[in-house]
Write an enzyme that holds these catalytic residues in place. Structure first.
Site: not given
Ligand code: ATR
Length: 268
Positions: A17, A64, A68, A130, A132, A158
């Protein structure tokens, strides 16, 4: 307030952080004796930690990942933004010792765009992701009246949920056509897999602006993909600083003068 003012950030992990550095600089600049620490808090200790931090005279907390969403349950009052997005990044206390949950991510994003002359009004904007991070900026961007605010995600189910949740904000699914996109915001963690690619090339050009909500090394893969189309790419370090400044304002009623605070060390 006599003596040092107790502040902190909670997360799991938390070692990475940058908030202690940023918030300490803000405190210094405003002549406040701030003791801002990073606390490693695991999920099952979250409620107890928040309660005792404020009971022991704590003044404010940043929150964080992964807390959250969950921290909202332990607040007495939710800001309008938190009611909407269901997540918070700032906890503060009012005179009646009630804990207030707020979210400054959206405002931080908007402020950074304005500093970088990234226009949002009347623009066609696509948010990738989609989760957080994506949800935390949607209402703020929608309030800037973009021509179109679209979202795309690896998992289509999502997207549906998001459109429902933010139905009052005219959010739409990504439209595959020939209309150029003005701004593409990466709110995914896709780059963590060591590669970034999104199948939207035909709607990108040298005018397209690319923004990654993450920063530093985490934004490298997105930048290298974006560079195929345009030189306009930005990481989220400015947003990080701006959201921190809004948290600071919630705690002290003063917005740090960002032009006078040297945070160059963060760009290394
Ligand atoms: P954060 O709080 O950082 O947004 P999260 O809620 O886990 O973390 O969301 C991660 C996002 O990254 C999601 O939209 C995820 O897509 P999925 O809903 O399909 O899981 C996306 N994501 C993570 N890895 C990915 C990848 N290799 N390719 C495309 N999208 C990815």
């Amino acid at each position: 307030m006599g003596g040092q003012i107790k502040l902190g950030v909670i997360g799991d992990p938390i070692d990475h952080s940058l908030s202690p550095l940023i918030q300490s600089k803000f405190g210094e600049a405003l002549g406040l004796e701030v003791d801002y620490k990073a606390f490693h808090v695991i999920d099952r200790e979250l409620e107890k930690f928040i309660e005792s931090f404020f009971a022991d005279g704590g003044h404010g907390l940043n929150v964080t990942l992964p807390h959250k969403l969950n921290c909202v349950r332990f607040a007495d009052i939710l800001s309008n933004e938190v009611e909407l997005i269901g997540a918070a990044n700032t906890l503060s206390k009012n005179r009646n010792n009630q804990i207030i949950a707020s979210s400054t991510d959206g405002m931080g994003f908007i402020r950074d765009c304005s500093e970088k002359n990234i226009e949002l009004s009347d623009k066609r904007i696509l948010i990738l992701g989609a989760g957080g991070a994506s949800q935390s900026i949607i209402p703020s961007i929608a309030r800037m009246n973009p021509a179109k605010l679209m979202v795309d995600n690896r998992s289509p189910d999502k997207i549906e949920k998001l459109l429902e949740k933010f139905s009052s904000f005219r959010l739409r699914p990504f439209e595959r056509n020939h209309e150029p996109i003005d701004l593409v915001i990466n709110a995914t963690s896709a780059a963590l897999s060591g590669n970034f690619n999104w199948n939207i090339q035909s709607q990108l050009n040298e005018e397209t602006v690319f923004y990654d909500l993450s920063y530093g090394k985490a934004a490298i893969e997105y930048f290298s993909w974006a560079s195929k189309f345009s030189d306009n790419h930005f990481d989220g370090i400015g947003m990080l600083i701006a959201q921190a400044a809004y948290s600071f304002e919630l705690w002290f009623d003063k917005f740090p003068d960002l032009s006078k605070i040297n945070l160059d060390v963060l760009n290394k």
